[in-house]
Structure formats: structure tokens, C-alpha cells
Design a protein around this motif. Structure first.
Motif, PDB file in Angstrom:
ATOM      1  N   GLY A 234      33.246  28.589  32.422  1.00 24.80           N
ATOM      2  CA  GLY A 234      31.892  29.149  32.572  1.00 24.80           C
ATOM      3  C   GLY A 234      31.865  30.494  33.261  1.00 24.80           C
ATOM      4  N   GLY A 235      32.873  31.341  33.021  1.00 27.66           N
ATOM      5  CA  GLY A 235      32.812  32.723  33.506  1.00 27.66           C
ATOM      6  C   GLY A 235      31.964  33.555  32.549  1.00 27.66           C
ATOM      7  N   PRO A 236      32.015  34.877  32.672  1.00 29.68           N
ATOM      8  CA  PRO A 236      31.191  35.718  31.795  1.00 29.68           C
ATOM      9  C   PRO A 236      31.436  35.464  30.306  1.00 29.68           C
ATOM     10  N   GLU A 256      32.720  23.382  32.817  1.00 30.69           N
ATOM     11  CA  GLU A 256      33.199  24.233  33.910  1.00 30.69           C
ATOM     12  C   GLU A 256      33.764  23.353  35.024  1.00 30.69           C
ATOM     13  N   ARG A 257      34.968  23.730  35.498  1.00 30.96           N
ATOM     14  CA  ARG A 257      35.596  22.847  36.487  1.00 30.96           C
ATOM     15  C   ARG A 257      35.111  23.112  37.909  1.00 30.96           C
ATOM     16  N   GLN A 258      34.696  24.368  38.188  1.00 32.45           N
ATOM     17  CA  GLN A 258      34.423  24.715  39.582  1.00 32.45           C
ATOM     18  C   GLN A 258      32.985  25.190  39.780  1.00 32.45           C
ATOM     19  N   ALA A 259      32.713  26.397  39.268  1.00 32.50           N
ATOM     20  CA  ALA A 259      31.365  26.960  39.420  1.00 32.50           C
ATOM     21  C   ALA A 259      31.148  27.972  38.321  1.00 32.50           C
ATOM     22  N   VAL A 260      30.004  27.891  37.644  1.00 35.56           N
ATOM     23  CA  VAL A 260      29.736  28.903  36.623  1.00 35.56           C
ATOM     24  C   VAL A 260      29.700  30.279  37.291  1.00 35.56           C
ATOM     25  N   GLY A 265      31.500  35.796  39.384  1.00 38.94           N
ATOM     26  CA  GLY A 265      30.572  35.200  40.339  1.00 38.94           C
ATOM     27  C   GLY A 265      30.982  35.471  41.776  1.00 38.94           C
ATOM     28  N   GLN A 266      32.251  35.794  41.979  1.00 39.01           N
ATOM     29  CA  GLN A 266      32.748  36.048  43.335  1.00 39.01           C
ATOM     30  C   GLN A 266      32.643  37.507  43.737  1.00 39.01           C
ATOM     31  N   SER A 267      32.279  38.341  42.781  1.00 39.37           N
ATOM     32  CA  SER A 267      32.258  39.772  43.079  1.00 39.37           C
ATOM     33  C   SER A 267      31.039  40.096  43.938  1.00 39.37           C
ATOM     34  N   ARG A 269      29.761  43.085  44.411  1.00 42.02           N
ATOM     35  CA  ARG A 269      28.919  44.048  43.691  1.00 42.02           C
ATOM     36  C   ARG A 269      29.672  44.582  42.471  1.00 42.02           C
ATOM     37  N   ILE A 270      29.136  44.312  41.295  1.00 40.58           N
ATOM     38  CA  ILE A 270      29.723  44.816  40.056  1.00 40.58           C
ATOM     39  C   ILE A 270      29.015  46.130  39.733  1.00 40.58           C
ATOM     40  N   GLU A 271      29.754  47.194  39.695  1.00 41.29           N
ATOM     41  CA  GLU A 271      29.135  48.515  39.579  1.00 41.29           C
ATOM     42  C   GLU A 271      29.125  49.024  38.144  1.00 41.29           C
ATOM     43  N   LEU A 333      37.919  28.906  23.983  1.00 39.97           N
ATOM     44  CA  LEU A 333      38.643  28.841  25.255  1.00 39.97           C
ATOM     45  C   LEU A 333      38.263  30.076  26.061  1.00 39.97           C
ATOM     46  N   ALA A 334      37.651  29.850  27.218  1.00 42.78           N
ATOM     47  CA  ALA A 334      37.217  30.986  28.049  1.00 42.78           C
ATOM     48  C   ALA A 334      37.590  30.694  29.493  1.00 42.78           C
ATOM     49  N   THR A 335      38.859  30.301  29.687  1.00 41.14           N
ATOM     50  CA  THR A 335      39.269  29.792  31.000  1.00 41.14           C
ATOM     51  C   THR A 335      39.736  30.891  31.952  1.00 41.14           C
ATOM     52  N   ALA A 338      43.272  32.618  37.231  1.00 45.53           N
ATOM     53  CA  ALA A 338      43.045  32.131  38.604  1.00 45.53           C
ATOM     54  C   ALA A 338      44.031  32.827  39.536  1.00 45.53           C
ATOM     55  N   TYR A 339      43.671  32.918  40.802  1.00 44.89           N
ATOM     56  CA  TYR A 339      44.527  33.649  41.751  1.00 44.89           C
ATOM     57  C   TYR A 339      45.925  33.071  41.839  1.00 44.89           C
ATOM     58  N   ARG A 340      46.878  33.973  41.904  1.00 41.27           N
ATOM     59  CA  ARG A 340      48.275  33.593  42.097  1.00 41.27           C
ATOM     60  C   ARG A 340      48.423  33.162  43.562  1.00 41.27           C
TER      61      ARG A 340
HETATM   62  C1  LIG Z   1      36.422  39.622  43.193  1.00 41.74           C
HETATM   63  C2  LIG Z   1      36.403  40.184  41.784  1.00 41.74           C
HETATM   64  C3  LIG Z   1      35.661  41.310  41.502  1.00 41.74           C
HETATM   65  C4  LIG Z   1      35.596  41.822  40.192  1.00 41.74           C
HETATM   66  N1  LIG Z   1      34.830  42.918  39.956  1.00 41.74           N
HETATM   67  C5  LIG Z   1      34.698  43.393  38.698  1.00 41.74           C
HETATM   68  C6  LIG Z   1      33.855  44.500  38.423  1.00 41.74           C
HETATM   69  O1  LIG Z   1      33.255  45.077  39.335  1.00 41.74           O
HETATM   70  N2  LIG Z   1      33.745  44.907  37.134  1.00 41.74           N
HETATM   71  C7  LIG Z   1      34.400  44.300  36.094  1.00 41.74           C
HETATM   72  O2  LIG Z   1      34.210  44.688  34.950  1.00 41.74           O
HETATM   73  N3  LIG Z   1      35.230  43.262  36.332  1.00 41.74           N
HETATM   74  C8  LIG Z   1      35.396  42.786  37.607  1.00 41.74           C
HETATM   75  N4  LIG Z   1      36.237  41.731  37.859  1.00 41.74           N
HETATM   76  C9  LIG Z   1      36.945  41.102  36.722  1.00 41.74           C
HETATM   77  C10 LIG Z   1      35.984  40.158  35.961  1.00 41.74           C
HETATM   78  O3  LIG Z   1      35.305  39.346  36.894  1.00 41.74           O
HETATM   79  C11 LIG Z   1      36.754  39.321  34.966  1.00 41.74           C
HETATM   80  O4  LIG Z   1      37.367  40.168  34.027  1.00 41.74           O
HETATM   81  C12 LIG Z   1      35.810  38.347  34.238  1.00 41.74           C
HETATM   82  O5  LIG Z   1      35.192  37.464  35.152  1.00 41.74           O
HETATM   83  C13 LIG Z   1      36.563  37.540  33.181  1.00 41.74           C
HETATM   84  O6  LIG Z   1      35.681  36.606  32.643  1.00 41.74           O
HETATM   85  P1  LIG Z   1      36.193  35.279  31.908  1.00 41.74           P
HETATM   86  O7  LIG Z   1      34.969  34.532  31.535  1.00 41.74           O
HETATM   87  O8  LIG Z   1      37.159  35.642  30.863  1.00 41.74           O
HETATM   88  O9  LIG Z   1      37.019  34.467  32.992  1.00 41.74           O
HETATM   89  P2  LIG Z   1      36.708  33.970  34.467  1.00 41.74           P
HETATM   90  O10 LIG Z   1      35.689  34.805  35.120  1.00 41.74           O
HETATM   91  O11 LIG Z   1      38.049  33.840  35.114  1.00 41.74           O
HETATM   92  O12 LIG Z   1      36.078  32.511  34.269  1.00 41.74           O
HETATM   93  C14 LIG Z   1      36.842  31.442  33.784  1.00 41.74           C
HETATM   94  C15 LIG Z   1      36.163  30.137  34.176  1.00 41.74           C
HETATM   95  O13 LIG Z   1      36.831  29.062  33.536  1.00 41.74           O
HETATM   96  C16 LIG Z   1      36.920  27.958  34.422  1.00 41.74           C
HETATM   97  N5  LIG Z   1      38.062  27.141  33.998  1.00 41.74           N
HETATM   98  C17 LIG Z   1      39.370  27.510  33.996  1.00 41.74           C
HETATM   99  N6  LIG Z   1      40.128  26.506  33.493  1.00 41.74           N
HETATM  100  C18 LIG Z   1      39.276  25.502  33.186  1.00 41.74           C
HETATM  101  C19 LIG Z   1      39.474  24.194  32.618  1.00 41.74           C
HETATM  102  N7  LIG Z   1      40.693  23.746  32.260  1.00 41.74           N
HETATM  103  N8  LIG Z   1      38.384  23.398  32.449  1.00 41.74           N
HETATM  104  C20 LIG Z   1      37.126  23.847  32.778  1.00 41.74           C
HETATM  105  N9  LIG Z   1      36.906  25.074  33.308  1.00 41.74           N
HETATM  106  C21 LIG Z   1      37.970  25.883  33.496  1.00 41.74           C
HETATM  107  C22 LIG Z   1      37.129  28.624  35.772  1.00 41.74           C
HETATM  108  O14 LIG Z   1      36.770  27.749  36.850  1.00 41.74           O
HETATM  109  C23 LIG Z   1      36.219  29.855  35.665  1.00 41.74           C
HETATM  110  O15 LIG Z   1      34.912  29.584  36.147  1.00 41.74           O
HETATM  111  C24 LIG Z   1      36.334  41.199  39.150  1.00 41.74           C
HETATM  112  C25 LIG Z   1      37.123  40.073  39.440  1.00 41.74           C
HETATM  113  C26 LIG Z   1      37.158  39.559  40.745  1.00 41.74           C
HETATM  114  C27 LIG Z   1      38.006  38.354  41.044  1.00 41.74           C
END
Ligand SMILES: Cc1cc2nc3c(=O)[nH]c(=O)nc-3n(C[C@H](O)[C@H](O)[C@H](O)COP(=O)(O)OP(=O)(O)OC[C@H]3O[C@@H](n4cnc5c(N)ncnc54)[C@H](O)[C@@H]3O)c2cc1C
Length: 552
Positions: A234-236, A256-260, A265-267, A269-271, A333-335, A338-340
Motif C-alpha cells: 500500500g505505498g504510492p 498491506e502488512r504495515q501501514a498504507v 508515508g514516512q517522508s 516533506r515531499i518537495e 506487486l507493489a511491495t 525496505a530498509y537494509r
Molecule cells: C524517508 C523517505 C523520504 C522520501 N522522499 C521522497 C521524496 O521527497 N520524493 C520522491 O519522489 N521520493 C521520495 N522517497 C522515495 C519514495 O517514497 C519511494 O520511491 C516510493 O514510496 C515507492 O513507492 P512504492 O509504492 O513502490 O513502494 P513503498 O513506498 O516501499 O511501499 C511498499 C508497501 O508494500 C508493503 N509490503 C511490502 N511487502 C509486503 C507484503 N509481502 N505483503 C503486504 N504488504 C507488503 C510495505 O509495507 C509498504 O507499505 C522517499 C523515501 C523515504 C524512505
């Protein structure tokens, strides 16, 4: 408790009267409109409200005021009502200065004067601010209460979960009188923390994340067995796919396993996300996306990790962490990543008790007047440094490389340089962490001279790169050596389609090595790691899902 307040402050009496009039006209029935002619008067009004247990939904401040400008005022107002949404009123000529300033404090919007017609220029902004406040506002009376110990890892997990899911809660230390009273009322001792007390008075001792989710009203079981589309994560990217999937008539489930909100969601301020010229916090972006997902009736399953994927002909079945299964015609698949983990002596034992991965927004107020250390040289670490500098006495950024220039955006480097309480140490690594029950010191090795020093440290936030956690996929879909999922053109080797591919077409652009399974966002091999691209790929994946379904 009376109506919540909307407070406006402007030193120009005619502007002040006009904005209060417009606000009263639209919001007067449900909100108390408070008008002040100087920042000092407005702060006095806020202090009085605080003492009387009042609530403040929105604060609107003029930028250019004598004695104290709007930004300085809002910073002080935030100490009193941290959940109130904030907007700055500026004249056109001050826009640049205001945007610069907004980047340094958490202001939600700026409004240009004059705001005529208010239906177009004022009310939509205030409506959005009120919606955001209602979602995450300080509705103390209805809030969940959490009693815990500051350094207890499970207490932190509960706080972090509620914060990330934007669930309002009140934190009470087991050492303070009110915390002790709640423990006593629940018939348990301090060893039973965390204790979660729901608004209707149920007390849960050491609850699982799923129990906390249920107490917060988040859904944890799917409504049906079979969907058109299941989105994992449930990320972007996942939220983008859910909005487009559901709005286009697909029966859509997001797991979503943790938090949408995911990483975004942890940022703080996204600029650089289009449409938000003065930036947007990850929390706000998530609130808006979640509302949009709800509006189109996409179902969201919380606290469930997808642990396996099985393909039975056209049906795709996902195994869930509670032992259940759920199936669909198509999967996105939109997982993400995760932090190393930081590998150093003592780190594992103290994680959650002073050492945190990501910016752990729930810990901000706890860092008041503390020395905070942040490991990492990328934007995420820079944003965290800016965020914690609002609370901490001092923030030290520990960077492995020679400088920030190669890894961090220029605008963030500039903001960091302007902060007196942030310093940057380059070419160094944390090699150990020490503490009894909670972090008390870290050992830093300086690669310039090879010397190690141990410094007192209560808070360490780790941002050292990320990896996809896709082991659960096994051989179900093709992945690269790091675990990122191959899609579209990356699956073709000299024009040859992937092994087992049974269609007379090439895989669609975001399609994996199995027809009908797609990948979007950071988890995809060779993806651009950005919020905008993740959202875009989520939307695009849904278009490709339609194409796949049409040919079935
Ligand atoms: C602190 C921080 C600041 C950032 N600032 C910016 C910014 O200013 N501008 C910008 O463009 N980008 C920024 N980024 C990068 C951006 O946030 C990521 O590129 C973007 O969130 C990727 O989206 P995503 O949906 O692909 O994955 P993610 O955001 O990683 O979301 C994946 C989700 O999937 C869930 N998940 C994983 N595995 C499973 C499973 N097996 N079952 C169920 N759920 C699962 C996770 O819990 C997570 O919620 C930042 C990143 C961080 C960490």
C-alpha cells in the motif's frame, strides 16, 4: 466541549475582518471562528483554548506581520496545537520568500491575497485542511490511549503502527499518574505494557498488531474470496493502482502488512511531487490517497503480509500471514523496498529502544532536547535531519561518503546548512551500540584516521539504503539477483520470451514473467525510485490489467 476553532491572524484590520467574515459564512455553523490582529494576541488566544481543553482545527496566519512573522508564529502555535492544520496568507510579491520559509516548517498550504472568489480560492483549501484535521486531528476524547514504557520495544511498535496509520492516540507513560490509573483499572501491573485502551473502554494488554488494527477500526479480513485485482503493498504504487482499479469498476483488494503510505508515508516533506508546489508531508499525501481509495470502494486489508503466490491457470492465489488465502484474476506487486539492516555490535538488541529504521515520526516529540544521530547521506536521511532538528538539541548526520553532494538533493543540503543544530560528519560508520535497556552510546569509526570514538546517544535513526523483500515470491516470477522483479522488455533475451510464457504476444510493459501478474514502483527492476513514478506505474498497471482481462 464546544465547536473546534478556526483561528486567523492578520495585522491589517480590513483583511482580518474580511477573512473572518468569509470563514464565518461557510464554516460558522460547525466551527468557532477566532480573529486576532497580532501574533501575540493569537498565541494568547491559543494558550487560553489549550487550558480550557478546546480544539483547534485550522490556523491561518498572515506572512508579513510586525514583531513576529507568520512562520515564526506558526512554529509557536504548533507547540500548543500540533495537529491543527496550518496555512500562510501571503501577498503575491512575498510568494518566493513564503515558499522558502514553508520548506523549513511544516505548513500545509499558502493562500494568496486577495482570495476572491472564496468559493474558488479559499474554501477548497480550507475544506482540504479540515478534512485532513478530521482524519488525524486531536479528537482526544475519542482517541485510543496507549500506556507503555518509553524504551519498551513493543510499546514503540504500537505507537509506530498507530502513527503510520494516522490513527489518533494518546500516549501515557506507565510511570505517570494517569498511566498508572489506567493499568490499575485494567487490573494489570506495569509489566503488562503496552496497554491499549479503546474509546469504548476495552483494555488490551500486549496486543498483536492485528488486534491494535481492529481496535482502531482498520479492516483485517477480506470481504470475499475472489477479486478482479489484488494489489500487494500500500505505498504510492499500490494506492495509485487501487484508486484506478476501483474507479474503473474492478473489484479491487489492497493488502498491506504495515501501514498504507509505504516509504512515502514516512517522508516529512515531499518537495518534488507534481501539484504540490510548497511540498506535502508523507502523512498528508497518504491521508488524501486513503480517502480516495475509500471513495471508490477499493477494499484495504491491514496488517496482513502476503507470504506466497500460486498460479492455477488463470487464477492467482495469494497466501496471507494469518494462514488464509485470497484469489484474483490479476495481481499487481507493489511491495517497494525496505530498509537494509545496520550490522554492528549491539544494534539488533537495541532496535526499537533508541535505534529506529526510517524517520519514526512517533519519536519526534520524545527527542526533545536530546542529541540525535542519523546514519545516511541520501534525501531520506536529510529530510529526517530537518524533521528531528525541530525537536532535538542537536542532530548529527553520519555519512559514509566524502560529502553529501553526490547523494542528496541540492535544496536539502542548503536547508541543512542553514540549521544551526545540524552537523554533518563524513567518512564515518557506526560500529557499535551500547545501553542497558535502551540506547545510551554509539561507537563511530572515522575512516579518515581509522580512530573510533564512543559518544553519548539516546536516539539513532538508520537510513542506509533499501532492498526488495521478495523472497516469498520464490520462483513464481522472474527476479534479478537482488530480488527486484523483471517486467516487460527486461524479460526478453535477444527477443526470446521468458520460460513458460504461453501467450502469442510479448509481456506488457509492467507485466511479470507470468501473464496477468504486474509489478509497479520500487520493487520493479530498473524502476525510478520516486513517488511520482510509483503512482504513475500503479495507474499504468491497471490499464494493462484491463488489456489482459479483455483477452482472457
Ligand atoms: C524517508 C523517505 C523520504 C522520501 N522522499 C521522497 C521524496 O521527497 N520524493 C520522491 O519522489 N521520493 C521520495 N522517497 C522515495 C519514495 O517514497 C519511494 O520511491 C516510493 O514510496 C515507492 O513507492 P512504492 O509504492 O513502490 O513502494 P513503498 O513506498 O516501499 O511501499 C511498499 C508497501 O508494500 C508493503 N509490503 C511490502 N511487502 C509486503 C507484503 N509481502 N505483503 C503486504 N504488504 C507488503 C510495505 O509495507 C509498504 O507499505 C522517499 C523515501 C523515504 C524512505
Amino acid at each position: 466541549m464546544g465547536h473546534p476553532a478556526i483561528l486567523t491572524v492578520d495585522d491589517d484590520p480590513s483583511v482580518s475582518r474580511a477573512i473572518a467574515r468569509d470563514l464565518r459564512r461557510r464554516y460558522g455553523e460547525n466551527y468557532r471562528i477566532i480573529r486576532a490582529a497580532a501574533a501575540a494576541d493569537a498565541l494568547e488566544a491559543l494558550r487560553e483554548l489549550k487550558l480550557r481543553g478546546g480544539r483547534v482545527a485550522v490556523i491561518l496566519a498572515d506572512y508579513r506581520m510586525p514583531q513576529m512573522n507568520g512562520i515564526e508564529f506558526l512554529e509557536q502555535a504548533m507547540d500548543l496545537f500540533p495537529n491543527a492544520r496550518r496555512a500562510l496568507l501571503t501577498a503575491y510579491a512575498d510568494t518566493d520568500a513564503a515558499i522558502q520559509a514553508i520548506n523549513q516548517v511544516d505548513v500545509d498550504h499558502y493562500l494568496l491575497k486577495p482570495w476572491d472568489p472564496p468559493e474558488e480560492k479559499l474554501y477548497p483549501v480550507i475544506d482540504a485542511l479540515l478534512d485532513a484535521w478530521l482524519e488525524s486531528g486531536d479528537r482526544d476524547l475519542e482517541a485510543i490511549r496507549v500506556v507503555g514504557h518509553r524504551w519498551n520495544e513493543q510499546s514503540y511498535q504500537v505507537r509506530d503502527f498507530l502513527t503510520r496509520n494516522l490513527v489518533p492516540y494518546r500516549w501515557l507513560s506507565a510511570e505517570e499518574a494517569e498511566g498508572r490509573r489506567l493499568l490499575e483499572a485494567a487490573g494489570v501491573g506495569p509489566e503488562a505494557v503496552p496497554l491499549v485502551v479503546t474509546p469504548d473502554g476495552r483494555a488490551l494488554s500486549q496486543p498483536s498488531t492485528t488486534e491494535v488494527a481492529e481496535a482502531a477500526g482498520l479492516s483485517t479480513a477480506p470481504d470475499r474470496d475472489f477479486y478482479d485485482l489484488i494489489i500487494v503493498g500500500g505505498g504510492p504504487a499500490g494506492l495509485g493502482a487501487a484508486v484506478y482499479g476501483a474507479s474503473e469498476g474492478l473489484r479491487t483488494l489492497l493488502v498491506e502488512r504495515q501501514a498504507v503510505g509505504g516509504q512515502a508515508g514516512q517522508s516529512s516533506r515531499i518537495e518534488n511531487y507534481l501539484g504540490f508546489p510548497d511540498g506535502i508531508s508523507g502523512g498528508d499525501l497518504t491521508t488524501r490517497a486513503r480517502r480516495q481509495v475509500g471513495k471508490f470502494d477499493a477494499e484495504v486489508l491491514n496488517t496482513r503480509t502476503v507470504t506466497g503466490l500460486r498460479v492455477d491457470g488463470p487464477a492467482k492465489t495469494l497466501a496471507l500471514s494469518d494462514g488464509g488465502e485470497v484469489s484474483a484474476h490479476s495481481v499487481v506487486l507493489a511491495t517497494g523496498v525496505a530498509y537494509r539492516p545496520l550490522v554492528a555490535d549491539g544494534v539488533h538488541e537495541l532496535t526499537g529502544s533508541g535505534i529506529y529504521y526510517g524517520s519514526a515520526a512517533s519519536e519526534g516529540p520524545g527527542c526533545k532536547d536530546a542529541d540525535v544521530y542519523i546514519i545516511g547521506g541520501a534525501n531520506s536521511a536529510g529530510q529526517a535531519a530537518m524533521y528531528f532538528s525541530r525537536y532535538a538539541k542537536h542532530v548529527t548526520l553520519l555519512v559514509r561518503g566524502d560529502s553529501l553532494e553526490t547523494s542528496m538533493s541540492y535544496y536539502l543540503i542548503q536547508q541543512i546548512e542553514k540549521k544551526d543544530n545540524i552537523s554533518v560528519r563524513t567518512r564515518c560508520e557506526v560500529i557499535g551500540a551500547q545501553g542497558e535497556g535502551h540506547l545510551q552510546a554509539i561507537t563511530i569509526c572515522d575512516s579518515k584516521d581509522g580512530l573510533s570514538t564512543t559518544v553519548e546517544c539516546g536516539y539513532l535513526f538508520v537510513f542506509i539504503g533499501a532492498e526488495p523483500r521478495t523472497d516469498w515470491l520464490g520462483d513464481a516470477v522472474a527476479r534479478d539477483e537482488k530480488g527486484f522483479v523483471y517486467t516487460g522488455p527486461d524479460l526478453l533475451t535477444n527477443g526470446t520470451r521468458p520460460k513458460g510464457w504461453d501467450r502469442d504476444r510479448d509481456p506488457f510493459y509492467l507485466e511479470c514473467s507470468v501473464p496477468g501478474i504486474f509489478a509497479a514502483g520500487d520493487v520493479r527492476a530498473n524502476s525510478v525510485k520516486r513517488v511520482a513514478s510509483a503512482v504513475g506505474e500503479g495507474a499504468m498497471a491497471v490499464t494493462l490489467v484491463h488489456r489482459y482481462l479483455e483477452a482472457q
